[in-house]
Design a protein around this motif. Structure first.
Motif, PDB file in Angstrom:
ATOM      1  N   SER A   1       0.831  -1.207   0.000  1.00 40.76           N
ATOM      2  CA  SER A   1       0.000   0.000   0.000  1.00 40.76           C
ATOM      3  C   SER A   1       0.867   1.259   0.000  1.00 40.76           C
ATOM      4  CB  SER A   1      -0.938  -0.006   1.212  1.00 40.76           C
ATOM      5  OG  SER A   1      -1.686   1.179   1.261  1.00 40.76           O
ATOM      6  N   GLU A   2       1.896   1.241   0.801  1.00 40.46           N
ATOM      7  CA  GLU A   2       2.800   2.393   0.855  1.00 40.46           C
ATOM      8  C   GLU A   2       3.544   2.571  -0.463  1.00 40.46           C
ATOM      9  OE1 GLU A   2       2.992   4.814   3.217  1.00 40.46           O
ATOM     10  OE2 GLU A   2       1.265   3.739   4.029  1.00 40.46           O
ATOM     11  N   LYS A   3       3.965   1.452  -1.050  1.00 44.02           N
ATOM     12  CA  LYS A   3       4.640   1.522  -2.354  1.00 44.02           C
ATOM     13  C   LYS A   3       3.708   2.100  -3.408  1.00 44.02           C
ATOM     14  CE  LYS A   3       7.682  -2.427  -1.628  1.00 44.02           C
ATOM     15  NZ  LYS A   3       7.941  -3.830  -2.009  1.00 44.02           N
ATOM     16  N   LEU A   4       2.441   1.676  -3.370  1.00 47.45           N
ATOM     17  CA  LEU A   4       1.458   2.181  -4.325  1.00 47.45           C
ATOM     18  C   LEU A   4       1.254   3.684  -4.137  1.00 47.45           C
ATOM     19  CD1 LEU A   4      -0.629   1.743  -6.557  1.00 47.45           C
ATOM     20  CD2 LEU A   4      -2.271   1.123  -4.767  1.00 47.45           C
ATOM     21  N   LYS A   5       1.110   4.117  -2.893  1.00 51.47           N
ATOM     22  CA  LYS A   5       0.929   5.550  -2.621  1.00 51.47           C
ATOM     23  C   LYS A   5       2.119   6.361  -3.123  1.00 51.47           C
ATOM     24  CE  LYS A   5      -1.672   4.962   1.668  1.00 51.47           C
ATOM     25  NZ  LYS A   5      -1.589   5.178   3.140  1.00 51.47           N
TER      26      LYS A   5
END
Length: 119
Positions: free
Chosen positions: A4-8
């Protein structure tokens, strides 16, 4: 860093690059997308993910595809497509493509035939 953090972070960086390429300010993009400037700023800094309708508007405003914003290259898209439906044979995929071109009446007929053959 989780997915999720990578996507953000990836989405935020892609939005920043697309916005700078378009010559728009954060406030201009936010206004056109119907967002508060602070909300758009959080999305661009990788602190928040946009909703799907907002992502759609951002793609249109910045003239960039969702694949680019989401960091999906051709190889990743192919891998996702294959992983999502590993049981589908080439024949089934071909039939699905053909079925999408049929009129509603022809599709009902094909469904009836498939049901009869399946019995």
């Amino acid at each position: 860093m989780d997915d999720s953090e990578k996507l953000k972070q990836g989405l935020g960086g892609a939005l920043l690059a697309a916005r700078e390429r378009s010559g728009l300010t954060q406030t201009e993009v936010a206004s056109r997308a119907g967002l508060a400037a602070a909300v758009y700023g959080r999305i661009e800094r990788g602190q928040q993910l946009p909703s799907v309708p907002t992502l759609f508007r951002l793609c249109a405003i910045l003239s960039v595809s969702s694949e680019v914003l989401l960091g999906l290259d051709a190889a990743e898209r192919a891998a996702l497509s294959t992983a999502a439906m590993p049981e589908e044979s080439p024949e089934l995929r071909r039939l699905a493509r053909l079925a999408r071109t049929l009129s509603p009446a022809a599709l009902r007929t094909l469904t009836a035939i498939a049901a009869a053959v399946g019995r």
